[in-house]
Design a protein around this motif. Structure first.
Motif, PDB file in Angstrom:
ATOM      1  N   GLU A 139     -19.622   0.286 -64.310  1.00  0.00           N
ATOM      2  CA  GLU A 139     -19.895   1.721 -64.247  1.00  0.00           C
ATOM      3  C   GLU A 139     -19.013   2.452 -65.269  1.00  0.00           C
ATOM      4  N   ILE A 140     -19.119   3.770 -65.311  1.00  0.00           N
ATOM      5  CA  ILE A 140     -18.320   4.586 -66.213  1.00  0.00           C
ATOM      6  C   ILE A 140     -17.963   5.887 -65.522  1.00  0.00           C
ATOM      7  N   ASP A 141     -16.814   6.437 -65.853  1.00  0.00           N
ATOM      8  CA  ASP A 141     -16.393   7.727 -65.300  1.00  0.00           C
ATOM      9  C   ASP A 141     -16.039   8.651 -66.466  1.00  0.00           C
ATOM     10  N   LEU A 142     -17.024   9.418 -66.913  1.00  0.00           N
ATOM     11  CA  LEU A 142     -16.818  10.321 -68.044  1.00  0.00           C
ATOM     12  C   LEU A 142     -16.030  11.565 -67.656  1.00  0.00           C
ATOM     13  N   SER A 143     -15.824  11.792 -66.374  1.00  0.00           N
ATOM     14  CA  SER A 143     -15.129  12.998 -65.924  1.00  0.00           C
ATOM     15  C   SER A 143     -13.645  12.774 -65.705  1.00  0.00           C
ATOM     16  N   ALA A 144     -13.135  11.576 -66.008  1.00  0.00           N
ATOM     17  CA  ALA A 144     -11.742  11.264 -65.698  1.00  0.00           C
ATOM     18  C   ALA A 144     -10.776  12.237 -66.376  1.00  0.00           C
ATOM     19  N   GLY A 145     -11.026  12.569 -67.633  1.00  0.00           N
ATOM     20  CA  GLY A 145     -10.118  13.461 -68.355  1.00  0.00           C
ATOM     21  C   GLY A 145     -10.068  14.852 -67.758  1.00  0.00           C
ATOM     22  N   THR A 146     -11.229  15.459 -67.518  1.00  0.00           N
ATOM     23  CA  THR A 146     -11.243  16.817 -66.978  1.00  0.00           C
ATOM     24  C   THR A 146     -10.885  16.843 -65.492  1.00  0.00           C
ATOM     25  N   THR A 147     -11.092  15.728 -64.783  1.00  0.00           N
ATOM     26  CA  THR A 147     -10.594  15.648 -63.409  1.00  0.00           C
ATOM     27  C   THR A 147      -9.080  15.774 -63.397  1.00  0.00           C
ATOM     28  N   GLY A 149      -7.448  17.325 -65.589  1.00  0.00           N
ATOM     29  CA  GLY A 149      -7.163  18.708 -65.964  1.00  0.00           C
ATOM     30  C   GLY A 149      -7.198  19.653 -64.785  1.00  0.00           C
ATOM     31  N   ILE A 150      -8.216  19.550 -63.913  1.00  0.00           N
ATOM     32  CA  ILE A 150      -8.280  20.484 -62.781  1.00  0.00           C
ATOM     33  C   ILE A 150      -7.175  20.192 -61.765  1.00  0.00           C
ATOM     34  N   CYS A 151      -6.846  18.919 -61.586  1.00  0.00           N
ATOM     35  CA  CYS A 151      -5.790  18.573 -60.624  1.00  0.00           C
ATOM     36  C   CYS A 151      -4.437  19.127 -61.081  1.00  0.00           C
ATOM     37  N   ALA A 152      -4.125  18.942 -62.355  1.00  0.00           N
ATOM     38  CA  ALA A 152      -2.871  19.487 -62.881  1.00  0.00           C
ATOM     39  C   ALA A 152      -2.881  21.005 -62.859  1.00  0.00           C
ATOM     40  N   GLY A 227      -7.604  14.779 -56.614  1.00  0.00           N
ATOM     41  CA  GLY A 227      -8.286  13.714 -57.345  1.00  0.00           C
ATOM     42  C   GLY A 227      -8.991  12.731 -56.428  1.00  0.00           C
ATOM     43  N   SER A 228      -8.368  12.390 -55.304  1.00  0.00           N
ATOM     44  CA  SER A 228      -8.998  11.488 -54.343  1.00  0.00           C
ATOM     45  C   SER A 228     -10.278  12.095 -53.778  1.00  0.00           C
ATOM     46  N   ALA A 229     -10.241  13.400 -53.491  1.00  0.00           N
ATOM     47  CA  ALA A 229     -11.439  14.070 -52.974  1.00  0.00           C
ATOM     48  C   ALA A 229     -12.560  14.068 -54.008  1.00  0.00           C
ATOM     49  N   VAL A 230     -12.204  14.338 -55.262  1.00  0.00           N
ATOM     50  CA  VAL A 230     -13.204  14.323 -56.334  1.00  0.00           C
ATOM     51  C   VAL A 230     -13.799  12.926 -56.472  1.00  0.00           C
ATOM     52  N   GLY A 231     -12.953  11.901 -56.420  1.00  0.00           N
ATOM     53  CA  GLY A 231     -13.440  10.535 -56.544  1.00  0.00           C
ATOM     54  C   GLY A 231     -14.364  10.134 -55.410  1.00  0.00           C
ATOM     55  N   PHE A 416      -5.979   8.190 -60.233  1.00  0.00           N
ATOM     56  CA  PHE A 416      -5.194   7.892 -61.431  1.00  0.00           C
ATOM     57  C   PHE A 416      -5.425   8.949 -62.506  1.00  0.00           C
ATOM     58  N   ALA A 417      -6.640   9.489 -62.572  1.00  0.00           N
ATOM     59  CA  ALA A 417      -6.920  10.556 -63.527  1.00  0.00           C
ATOM     60  C   ALA A 417      -6.067  11.775 -63.232  1.00  0.00           C
ATOM     61  N   ALA A 418      -5.878  12.093 -61.945  1.00  0.00           N
ATOM     62  CA  ALA A 418      -5.022  13.220 -61.574  1.00  0.00           C
ATOM     63  C   ALA A 418      -3.594  12.997 -62.046  1.00  0.00           C
ATOM     64  N   LEU A 419      -3.086  11.787 -61.824  1.00  0.00           N
ATOM     65  CA  LEU A 419      -1.732  11.479 -62.283  1.00  0.00           C
ATOM     66  C   LEU A 419      -1.661  11.503 -63.806  1.00  0.00           C
ATOM     67  N   GLY A 420      -2.727  11.044 -64.467  1.00  0.00           N
ATOM     68  CA  GLY A 420      -2.768  11.112 -65.924  1.00  0.00           C
ATOM     69  C   GLY A 420      -2.748  12.540 -66.424  1.00  0.00           C
ATOM     70  N   GLY A 421      -3.458  13.441 -65.720  1.00  0.00           N
ATOM     71  CA  GLY A 421      -3.415  14.852 -66.088  1.00  0.00           C
ATOM     72  C   GLY A 421      -2.018  15.440 -65.949  1.00  0.00           C
TER      73      GLY A 421
END
Length: 515
Positions: A139-147, A149-152, A227-231, A416-421
């Motif tokens: 699969e792919i998650d194209l929203s990881a970067g902006t996810t 962003g909103i979490c941060a 981020g967990s809720a978004v995922g 992990f995207a949230a932590l990356g943000g």
């Protein structure tokens, strides 16, 4: 296993017999019999504990092969030749890029520049770690970067607003929508049995309702719970509703860019005043704790592999010899100690301000990589993830809850995207209005793929994200050291490296199928 008579010569009768009568074999010979007939082995009988190279085991002896250094090298060469190169292409890429940029600028291998690499690429490594889980499913998650962003953005707004309990400035409905999203994610998580993700969401709700998100550390935890809720929501739409992940995450990629603007009320938020947050990308461990970290990580790996080999040998199972284990673990330990010694030297030319120690931006992603490796290789969930990525229908028929596996993979990716943000905001020293947009997602996907994770699912490791992120971050770092090189070289080189990695992945998979 070999049959009892495999490779043995036919026996010679010990005495002459009349025509048509069967001869009786001696103890030194064996007869060839049909099904249900037995025979004795020619030569000394072998016990399960004494079988070695060149010796023949009985039909029911255990596999107690001992892999030495030569066997390990031959096995690795065989894996590469049969389409499983692992991290070799990315490591070779690191070597080539290092040689090129060392000629571009003599500052490339300076202690100050090498010490700055983790801070520049930690956010890529962390987001890529989460993407590995999704990519393993194909699969792919194209929203990881902006996810991220909103979490941060929500975390930063909570800090400057003394908590979000009173609402998000400039948008009275946004906080209610956010809490509604988290409650919905919690309900879906409980329904789909993603217990860890649900627990993280509960922690975030408690932090928000209690007003603890006005403090930095609780606010960052709250960001991860978002981020967990978004995922959970993303995984539900993909795994349960059946919308292709490309479409779902592309739509969310666009939507979250607008949510960032709402969350920040149109104004970027500076994080340099918050030492813990800002220090994630710029601060270092103390010299003492740097040594402790390296010894625990590298020494722990050596001790674990020795214990694993000793336990397997004691049980009469196949195992690596102590020589191979010590060589492999010893190399890792020596490299870790050398890098730690270099990191503990003062990297600042200004003697009045000492910069030394392992950066937190290196130790945190490495620690997360170890945790992810354990999860993927030592847990039932990890084995089910690989099985689902290899063949979803076969996994379903084997009794694996494929929906649960897919949803939990997206929960991990978004967390992990949230932590990356958070790391990205630390590196930029602010939560900007376009945080997580642009090339962030492309670089993160490229890091995972360049490191060795397959785009087709079923093959990859957590370490791929770390190695690939190092490749990605070296490119702009080396280019910026030579101001005469145009900035557009960064995109060109990164694109070519990604194309080569994808080609290696495709060719490797084709070769492995042809075996």
């Amino acid at each position: 296993m070999t049959s009892p008579t495999d490779g043995d010569a036919e026996g010679t009768p010990s005495s002459a017999t009349s025509s048509g009568s069967a001869s009786t074999p001696t103890s030194a010979t064996t007869t060839q019999g049909g099904p249900g007939q037995g025979g004795t082995l020619d030569g000394p009988q072998l016990s399960a504990g004494k079988t070695g190279r060149g010796e023949r085991a009985s039909s029911f002896s255990l596999d107690i092969e001992r892999r030495g250094i030569g066997d390990g090298l031959r096995g690795y060469v065989t894996k590469v030749r049969t389409g499983e190169p692992g991290a070799l292409p990315s490591i070779l890429g690191l070597v080539v890029l290092g040689l090129i940029f060392s000629q571009v600028s003599d500052r490339f291998f300076s202690e100050g520049n090498i010490g700055a690499l983790p801070g520049q690429g930690a956010y890529i490594a962390v987001i890529a770690l989460g993407l590995v889980f999704v990519l393993l499913l194909g699969e792919i998650d194209l929203s990881a970067g902006t996810t991220g962003g909103i979490c941060a953005a929500f975390a930063a707004q909570a800090i400057v607003s003394d908590g979000l309990r009173g609402g998000v400035p400039g948008s009275n409905l946004l906080y209610g929508i956010l809490i509604g999203l988290m409650v919905l994610g919690l309900a879906l998580g409980i329904w789909l049995k993603t217990w860890i993700g649900s627990a993280v969401i509960v922690v975030g709700l408690v932090i928000s309702f209690a007003g603890l998100d006005q403090h930095v550390i609780p606010a960052l935890i709250f960001a991860i719970s978002v981020g967990s809720a978004v995922g959970t929501l993303t995984g539900f739409l993909v795994a349960k509703v059946g919308i292709p992940s490309f479409i779902v995450t592309l739509a969310l990629f666009l939507a979250w860019q607008g949510v960032v603007l709402f969350a920040l009320n149109g104004n970027p938020i500076n994080v340099t005043n918050y030492a813990f947050w800002h220090g994630l990308a710029y601060n270092n461990m103390s010299v003492f704790w740097s040594w402790v970290f390296s010894i625990v990580v590298a020494g722990g790996y050596l001790l674990y592999t020795l214990f694993k080999s000793a336990r397997a040998q004691a049980r009469g199972l196949a195992a690596d010899t102590y020589g191979l284990v010590l060589l492999r673990g010893g190399i890792i330990l020596v490299v870790a100690l050398v890098l730690t010694a270099l990191a503990n030297q003062n990297r600042n030319p200004n003697p009045n301000f000492v910069i030394q120690g392992i950066p937190w931006a290196a130790s945190i992603p490495i620690s997360l990589m170890i945790v992810c490796t354990i999860v993927l290789t030592k847990t039932t969930w990890g084995r089910h993830l690989f099985a689902t990525g290899g063949n979803t229908e076969a996994a379903r028929r084997a009794g694996i809850d494929v929906v649960h596996i897919r949803v939990s993979a997206f929960v991990a990716s978004s967390s992990f995207a949230a932590l990356g943000g958070i790391f990205l905001a630390s590196y930029q020293s602010s939560v900007s209005l376009d945080l997580g947009a642009g090339n962030i997602l492309l670089f993160s996907v490229a890091a995972a793929v360049i490191g060795g994770t397959s785009l087709f699912g079923g093959r990859g490791k957590a370490r791929d994200a770390i190695i690939g992120a190092l490749v990605i971050v070296i490119i702009p770092n080396g280019i910026l050291l030579r101001p005469s090189l145009p900035a557009q070289y960064q995109n060109v080189i990164t694109g070519l490296v990604l194309l080569v990695a994808a080609a290696v992945d495709a060719l490797s998979r084709r070769r492995s199928r042809a075996r």
